[in-house]
Write a protein that holds these residues in place. Structure first.
Motif, PDB file in Angstrom:
ATOM      1  N   PRO A  73       0.838  -1.213   0.000  1.00 46.71           N
ATOM      2  CA  PRO A  73       0.000   0.000   0.000  1.00 46.71           C
ATOM      3  C   PRO A  73       0.861   1.247   0.000  1.00 46.71           C
ATOM      4  O   PRO A  73       2.038   1.223   0.376  1.00 46.71           O
ATOM      5  CB  PRO A  73      -0.806  -0.128   1.299  1.00 46.71           C
ATOM      6  CG  PRO A  73       0.022  -1.011   2.180  1.00 46.71           C
ATOM      7  CD  PRO A  73       0.702  -1.968   1.252  1.00 46.71           C
ATOM      8  N   ASP A  75      -0.394   4.379   1.410  1.00 46.73           N
ATOM      9  CA  ASP A  75      -1.259   5.310   2.133  1.00 46.73           C
ATOM     10  C   ASP A  75      -0.430   6.099   3.134  1.00 46.73           C
ATOM     11  O   ASP A  75       0.772   5.900   3.277  1.00 46.73           O
ATOM     12  CB  ASP A  75      -2.412   4.570   2.817  1.00 46.73           C
ATOM     13  CG  ASP A  75      -1.920   3.444   3.720  1.00 46.73           C
ATOM     14  OD1 ASP A  75      -0.817   3.594   4.310  1.00 46.73           O
ATOM     15  OD2 ASP A  75      -2.604   2.426   3.843  1.00 46.73           O
ATOM     16  N   ASN A  77      -0.248   6.026   6.309  1.00 52.32           N
ATOM     17  CA  ASN A  77       0.389   5.241   7.367  1.00 52.32           C
ATOM     18  C   ASN A  77       1.674   4.583   6.862  1.00 52.32           C
ATOM     19  O   ASN A  77       2.671   4.515   7.592  1.00 52.32           O
ATOM     20  CB  ASN A  77      -0.575   4.178   7.892  1.00 52.32           C
ATOM     21  CG  ASN A  77      -1.722   4.779   8.682  1.00 52.32           C
ATOM     22  OD1 ASN A  77      -1.565   5.822   9.319  1.00 52.32           O
ATOM     23  ND2 ASN A  77      -2.875   4.136   8.641  1.00 52.32           N
ATOM     24  N   PRO A 209      -3.422   9.405  -1.036  1.00 49.18           N
ATOM     25  CA  PRO A 209      -4.733   8.825  -0.732  1.00 49.18           C
ATOM     26  C   PRO A 209      -4.597   7.630   0.189  1.00 49.18           C
ATOM     27  O   PRO A 209      -3.673   6.831   0.061  1.00 49.18           O
ATOM     28  CB  PRO A 209      -5.264   8.401  -2.111  1.00 49.18           C
ATOM     29  CG  PRO A 209      -4.042   8.272  -2.960  1.00 49.18           C
ATOM     30  CD  PRO A 209      -3.073   9.285  -2.462  1.00 49.18           C
ATOM     31  N   ALA A 210      -5.508   7.532   1.138  1.00 46.32           N
ATOM     32  CA  ALA A 210      -5.494   6.379   2.047  1.00 46.32           C
ATOM     33  C   ALA A 210      -6.034   5.145   1.352  1.00 46.32           C
ATOM     34  O   ALA A 210      -6.723   5.247   0.365  1.00 46.32           O
ATOM     35  CB  ALA A 210      -6.328   6.697   3.280  1.00 46.32           C
TER      36      ALA A 210
END
Length: 210
Positions: A73, A75, A77, A209-210
């Motif tokens: 991912p 995102d 985090n 974008p998350a």
């Protein structure tokens, strides 16, 4: 000979798939099928699995239970985690590297800085940026730490390309790099480490974008 050939296939697969991830051709969350990759590279599943392990160590792919291997991912985090890990580990490496920096090492650091300042494409900038950070820590004499940093730096390169796609990119000088080099030349290691940590962690402010 067979082992050498297998290692070459693994490296070729990891480099090709990793390049597609970094460039954005393979999007976050996209599945990576062993059979598809093996067919593309005319190989067995064994080198594909090893290539996937290398990409996982570089934080470019993740193994998801019951869903297989997927592109990691991208995102907020993930960005925060990569930046904080790099900041911590790269400062440790710099503290061990700085006492061993010779004029030749400092010249390589300055060359990478200059190449980044003169870069006319995002690809050239990314190569120079990675070369700068690698040159800072190369003399540290800590191979395990350097291996971990190499993976984190590749993950960071993916973020650089993502920034360029979302917000555009234009040639510019990197003042942070110049200040870090100035601090090292002045033998002010604490200042260099502070600047390096702050520089790396600015990536947390990216709006992805998350």
């Amino acid at each position: 000979m067979i082992a050498d050939e297998s290692a070459t296939v693994v490296a070729r697969i990891a480099e090709s798939v990793g390049g597609r991830i970094m460039s954005g051709e393979l999007q976050p969350g996209a599945p990576l099928r062993q059979d598809h990759v093996a067919r593309e590279f005319n190989s067995s599943h064994v080198p594909v699995r090893e290539a996937f392990r290398q990409l996982q160590a570089q934080h470019l792919v993740v193994a998801v239970p019951r869903r297989g291997v997927r592109v990691a991912p991208l995102d907020i985090n993930s960005v925060k985690e990569i930046a904080e890990m790099r900041a911590a580990l790269e400062v440790v490496a710099l503290r061990n590297s700085a006492p061993k920096l010779t004029p030749a090492h400092l010249a390589r650091i300055e060359l990478a800085l200059t190449e980044g300042d003169n870069a006319q494409t995002i690809e050239a900038f990314e190569r120079a940026n990675r070369a700068f950070h690698q040159a800072l820590v190369a003399p540290c004499g800590m191979p395990r730490l350097l291996a971990n940093l190499e993976g984190l730096q590749l993950a960071n390169s993916r973020l650089v390309f993502a920034m360029a796609r979302s917000a555009g990119w234009r040639p510019r000088s990197n003042q942070d790099h110049r200040l870090i080099l100035q601090a090292l030349r002045a033998r002010n290691l604490d200042q260099a480490c502070h600047l390096l940590s702050r520089h790396i962690q600015t990536i947390e402010r990216l709006s992805l974008p998350a």
